[in-house]
Every structure is written in C-alpha cells, then in structure tokens.
Design an enzyme around this catalytic site. Structure first.
Site, PDB file in Angstrom:
ATOM      1  N   GLN A  72      32.273  48.425  83.526  1.00 22.52           N
ATOM      2  CA  GLN A  72      33.701  48.316  83.176  1.00 22.52           C
ATOM      3  C   GLN A  72      34.024  48.798  81.760  1.00 22.52           C
ATOM      4  O   GLN A  72      35.205  48.951  81.424  1.00 22.52           O
ATOM      5  CB  GLN A  72      34.196  46.868  83.359  1.00 22.52           C
ATOM      6  CG  GLN A  72      34.303  46.440  84.814  1.00 22.52           C
ATOM      7  CD  GLN A  72      35.408  47.155  85.606  1.00 22.52           C
ATOM      8  OE1 GLN A  72      36.339  47.718  85.031  1.00 22.52           O
ATOM      9  NE2 GLN A  72      35.293  47.144  86.925  1.00 22.52           N
ATOM     10  N   THR A 114      18.276  64.662  97.391  1.00 22.30           N
ATOM     11  CA  THR A 114      19.016  65.778  96.790  1.00 22.30           C
ATOM     12  C   THR A 114      20.194  65.241  95.986  1.00 22.30           C
ATOM     13  O   THR A 114      20.924  64.360  96.447  1.00 22.30           O
ATOM     14  CB  THR A 114      19.513  66.740  97.898  1.00 22.30           C
ATOM     15  OG1 THR A 114      18.364  67.194  98.617  1.00 22.30           O
ATOM     16  CG2 THR A 114      20.259  67.927  97.324  1.00 22.30           C
ATOM     17  N   GLY A 164      27.291  52.513  90.261  1.00 21.54           N
ATOM     18  CA  GLY A 164      26.913  51.365  89.443  1.00 21.54           C
ATOM     19  C   GLY A 164      25.978  50.420  90.185  1.00 21.54           C
ATOM     20  O   GLY A 164      25.020  49.897  89.607  1.00 21.54           O
ATOM     21  N   THR A 165      26.229  50.205  91.457  1.00 30.50           N
ATOM     22  CA  THR A 165      25.419  49.248  92.227  1.00 30.50           C
ATOM     23  C   THR A 165      23.962  49.695  92.275  1.00 30.50           C
ATOM     24  O   THR A 165      23.045  48.895  92.022  1.00 30.50           O
ATOM     25  CB  THR A 165      25.986  49.112  93.660  1.00 30.50           C
ATOM     26  OG1 THR A 165      27.355  48.709  93.555  1.00 30.50           O
ATOM     27  CG2 THR A 165      25.227  48.089  94.474  1.00 30.50           C
ATOM     28  N   CYS A 211      35.119  44.733  94.712  1.00 26.55           N
ATOM     29  CA  CYS A 211      34.489  44.759  96.031  1.00 26.55           C
ATOM     30  C   CYS A 211      35.147  43.803  97.018  1.00 26.55           C
ATOM     31  O   CYS A 211      35.019  44.001  98.220  1.00 26.55           O
ATOM     32  CB  CYS A 211      33.011  44.486  95.897  1.00 26.55           C
ATOM     33  SG  CYS A 211      32.289  45.624  94.721  1.00 26.55           S
ATOM     34  N   ASN A 233      34.452  42.191  85.229  1.00 24.80           N
ATOM     35  CA  ASN A 233      35.388  43.018  85.992  1.00 24.80           C
ATOM     36  C   ASN A 233      36.588  42.242  86.514  1.00 24.80           C
ATOM     37  O   ASN A 233      37.605  42.835  86.852  1.00 24.80           O
ATOM     38  CB  ASN A 233      34.672  43.701  87.161  1.00 24.80           C
ATOM     39  CG  ASN A 233      33.837  42.748  87.963  1.00 24.80           C
ATOM     40  OD1 ASN A 233      32.918  42.124  87.430  1.00 24.80           O
ATOM     41  ND2 ASN A 233      34.140  42.605  89.224  1.00 24.80           N
ATOM     42  N   SER A 258      29.514  54.200  86.098  1.00 25.53           N
ATOM     43  CA  SER A 258      29.994  54.568  87.429  1.00 25.53           C
ATOM     44  C   SER A 258      31.227  55.446  87.236  1.00 25.53           C
ATOM     45  O   SER A 258      32.236  54.993  86.696  1.00 25.53           O
ATOM     46  CB  SER A 258      30.343  53.295  88.196  1.00 25.53           C
ATOM     47  OG  SER A 258      30.918  53.639  89.431  1.00 25.53           O
ATOM     48  N   ALA A 259      31.125  56.705  87.673  1.00 23.49           N
ATOM     49  CA  ALA A 259      32.156  57.700  87.332  1.00 23.49           C
ATOM     50  C   ALA A 259      33.562  57.326  87.796  1.00 23.49           C
ATOM     51  O   ALA A 259      34.540  57.633  87.120  1.00 23.49           O
ATOM     52  CB  ALA A 259      31.763  59.054  87.928  1.00 23.49           C
ATOM     53  N   HIS A 260      33.662  56.649  88.962  1.00 18.84           N
ATOM     54  CA  HIS A 260      35.014  56.404  89.479  1.00 18.84           C
ATOM     55  C   HIS A 260      35.788  55.349  88.704  1.00 18.84           C
ATOM     56  O   HIS A 260      36.966  55.122  88.951  1.00 18.84           O
ATOM     57  CB  HIS A 260      34.978  56.078  90.983  1.00 18.84           C
ATOM     58  CG  HIS A 260      34.447  54.717  91.349  1.00 18.84           C
ATOM     59  ND1 HIS A 260      35.270  53.722  91.827  1.00 18.84           N
ATOM     60  CD2 HIS A 260      33.202  54.196  91.334  1.00 18.84           C
ATOM     61  CE1 HIS A 260      34.533  52.645  92.097  1.00 18.84           C
ATOM     62  NE2 HIS A 260      33.278  52.905  91.808  1.00 18.84           N
TER      63      HIS A 260
HETATM   64  N1  PLP Z   1      29.410  46.369  88.177  1.00 15.52           N
HETATM   65  C1  PLP Z   1      30.687  46.084  87.871  1.00 15.52           C
HETATM   66  C2  PLP Z   1      30.980  45.212  86.692  1.00 15.52           C
HETATM   67  C3  PLP Z   1      31.727  46.608  88.650  1.00 15.52           C
HETATM   68  O1  PLP Z   1      32.996  46.317  88.340  1.00 15.52           O
HETATM   69  C4  PLP Z   1      31.412  47.426  89.762  1.00 15.52           C
HETATM   70  C5  PLP Z   1      32.487  47.932  90.658  1.00 15.52           C
HETATM   71  O2  PLP Z   1      33.412  47.213  90.997  1.00 15.52           O
HETATM   72  C6  PLP Z   1      30.064  47.703  90.024  1.00 15.52           C
HETATM   73  C7  PLP Z   1      29.087  47.163  89.216  1.00 15.52           C
HETATM   74  C8  PLP Z   1      29.670  48.583  91.176  1.00 15.52           C
HETATM   75  O3  PLP Z   1      29.858  49.936  90.877  1.00 15.52           O
HETATM   76  P1  PLP Z   1      29.926  51.027  92.051  1.00 15.52           P
HETATM   77  O4  PLP Z   1      31.241  50.875  92.707  1.00 15.52           O
HETATM   78  O5  PLP Z   1      29.802  52.351  91.353  1.00 15.52           O
HETATM   79  O6  PLP Z   1      28.760  50.784  92.941  1.00 15.52           O
END
Ligand code: PLP
Length: 380
Positions: free
Chosen positions: A178, A236, A70-71, A328, A150, A198-200
C-alpha cells in the site's frame, strides 16, 4: 457522475503506462529466454525494467525479482525464508493482509512454525515495546509487519521495527504493497530484508509485482520449473506487465510530491465535509491523522443505522464505488478481520474510501453529500 473511491483495491491504469506496454503486446513478442534476437530484445527490456525499479528503491538489480503480484511476493518472502533458513518462530500482527496472515497461519498449522502477534490498541497502533520483549526472548526470528494497513490506512514505523530486528538478529519482511509508489523507499536505510510491490496499486497493470530480497540471505524459490528470474521464479515472465510496472513506478516517483499534496487535500476535504454534514461520524484506526496514516485511505465509522446492512450497496446505487474492508473482500462484505481485531463497534457502519491522483474535489463533495443524505433519510 460515477465516483471511484476504491483505489486501495486497485487503481486505474495510467495511459502513459499503457503506451509503454503496448509494443510488448504487439511487436516485441519474443520469449525472453530465447537466445535469438526476438528473445534478446525482450530480455533487455526486462533487465532495464529491473534496473529502473532497483534504482528507484536504491538497491541493486540483483535483489529485485518480478512476481505475479503482492500476494506471491509475500508468500515467497515468508515461506522461502522460513523453510530455507529453518526458522522456527515468527512474529507478526493480527492486522496484516491475508497474503501474510494466512501464509504464516498455514505454516503454524502444519507445526513448521510458532507464531506470535504484537499487541495493538483499539486504533490499531502496534506496541513496539511488546515486539522488543518478544525479540529479546526469541532472537533469530522472522518478523513480518506491513508498512501501511490496507483497511485503516495506519502507517507503521518500519524504520524502528527494522532497527529492532537488526538489534536482535531477526529477519524483517514488510508488506509494502500500500505504500509502494506513494512513498519513497530507500533500501540502504530501511533495514528490511524483504519488501514487496504490486503494480496495480500505483496505476500499473494487474497480475504483476516484485519482491526485494536481501542478497545476503540465501533462500530457495517458491515456484520451480524454469531458470527465469535467475532461478528464483520459474515460468515465462509477464513481459508487458513488468514493463508496465517499471513505468508506473517511474511515474509515481516523478510525480509523487504533487500527487501526495492533491490526494491529502481530497482526504482532508472529505473528513471536513463529513463532519460538517453528519452529527455522529468518526474514523477507524489512525485514519484521520495526516502523518500517521496513508494519505490515500480514509476509513469512516458511521452511526448505528439500518442503512449499515446495505451500506456498500447503497453507495453503489448512488454511483459511488468504495469498499467495506480489504481489497480482497471488497464488495463481498465478508466482514473485516482488521475491524474485529481493533474491537470496532459492529453496530456502526464502516466504509473505506481510498483516493488516487484522478479524483477531484467535486467528487469528494458529491460523496459527502450522498453519505449524509443516506443517514439523514433514516433518522428523520
Ligand atoms: N498486501 C496488501 C497490504 C494489499 O493491500 C494487497 C492487495 O489488496 C495485497 C497484499 C495483495 O496484492 P496483489 O493484489 O497484488 O496480490
């Protein structure tokens, strides 16, 4: 019993997802850029994964780019659009994840951009009239507003924001990390130029995500150094991650109604149990309102107490994993820019419980009881 209620930080991998990934770790190891058969079979699998994601989001595979998460997807949408299209003004909110906020702030700091924030109230609800006023005075701007917060769980009306952006010819990016896999996104009606996943966060693997980019916007890549992802992202590909992401999204869409119902029941139960057992409990943001917040997130505000200093630690000792802020800063208790922005009382304790399909009513009852015990102990 050990209870995991930190699913907004990350979710456990689904076994079905792991089974789909495993052959791409062991057997199908070719480099997708190689033209021989080992490479070609892997290339085909990546393109199939892209088609799956595109189909679920009702868009074209040409508009889906895989990233490291996601970042990176947020950074790409923001930096590439602002630089490629020479945009000088951006509008966002102070409640965004740092992946958005820090990226915009770094551009503003280097004078590439003028940055304005949409006003919000003490529950974190954005003032869309203020957004419209700003858009009217500064059209052709870049707007970045997350779909769901989040930390608080607040859902923003991104359809309405998309419509406003269209009216004033602004470009709209929404951090949908989210909500991806928890709600359906239809890109034909959404009105967003960029969304991300973001897959996780939906039982897929860590370190892989995607960016949807409106094909009519010609933007340059963020990462150079290879022709991968149709020249939009060098490097890659994370092959098994991409396979896992597509599988996880497919499962999430397949089982969405059932999981939504189950998880909403858990969240409602925790609200009820906490209210039943604690005299002074409230909920930050719009967290307690079903249709205004993520069914996966409950942000609880607990009474002033010496317990609050060590709240997450105390929960951990009681075998409960939860978070005090965004993913984070999870565990680090670095303080939450979101709670500060909504003027949350610093004397109260705040904890974010976030649920998944694997949680049970028994776990919720255990958590409510342990939280109540912690606060009763100090007040007696
Ligand atoms: N954006 C939001 C709203 C999130 O909650 C998060 C992860 O906590 C991210 C972005 C970042 O995603 P990633 O962990 O895949 O970099």
């Amino acid at each position: 019993m050990r209870v995991y209620l930190d699913n907004a930080a990350t979710t456990p991998l689904d076994k079905e997802v792991f089974d789909a990934m495993a052959p791409f770790m062991l057997e199908h190891f070719g480099n997708p850029s190689s033209i021989h058969s080992h490479g070609r079979e892997v290339r085909a699998a990546i393109e199939n994964a892209r088609k799956t994601v595109a189909h679920l989001l009702n868009t074209s595979p040409a508009e889906v780019f895989f990233t490291s998460g996601g970042t990176e997807a947020d950074n790409s949408a923001i930096v590439c659009t602002i630089r490629s299209l020479n945009i000088k003004h951006a509008i966002s909110s102070q409640l965004e994840h740092h992946a958005v906020l820090h990226t915009l702030e770094s551009l503003a700091k280097s004078d590439e951009l003028e940055l304005s924030f949409i006003r919000h109230d003490d529950r974190g609800v954005l003032d869309l009239e203020h957004l419209e006023e700003m858009l009217a005075s500064q059209p052709q701007t870049f707007v970045s507003v997350m779909h769901a917060n989040n930390e608080l769980g607040n859902l923003n009306d991104i359809e309405a924001i998309g419509a406003l952006c269209k009216k004033y010819n602004a470009i709209f990016h929404s951090d949908t990390v989210q909500t991806m896999g928890h709600y359906k996104h239809d890109l034909q009606t959404l009105g967003a130029n960029f969304i991300v996943g973001s897959a996780h966060k939906f039982h897929g693997p860590k370190g892989v995500g995607f960016l949807y980019t409106d094909a009519s916007l010609k933007v340059q890549p963020l990462i150079h150094g290879g022709a991968q992802e149709r020249n939009m992202r060098g490097g890659t590909e994370n092959v098994y991650g991409i396979i896992g992401l597509a599988k996880a999204l497919e499962i999430a869409y397949r089982d969405m109604a059932e999981h939504q119902q189950h998880i909403q029941m858990l969240k409602d139960r925790l609200i009820f149990k906490l209210r039943e057992q604690l005299e002074d409990v409230s909920f930050n943001g719009m967290s307690e309102f079903g249709d205004k917040s993520l069914y996966t997130v409950l942000n609880v505000s607990l009474p002033p107490s010496e317990i609050n200093e060590m709240l997450l630690f105390s929960l951990d000792i009681n075998k409960i994993s939860a978070s005090g802020g965004s993913a984070c800063s999870s565990g680090a208790n670095a303080g939450s820019h979101v709670l500060r922005a909504i003027n949350a009382d610093p004397d109260r304790g705040s904890v974010r419980f976030s649920f998944s399909k694997y949680n049970t009513a028994e776990e919720v009852d255990y958590v409510a009881e342990k939280v109540a015990q912690l606060y009763k102990k100090v007040t007696v």
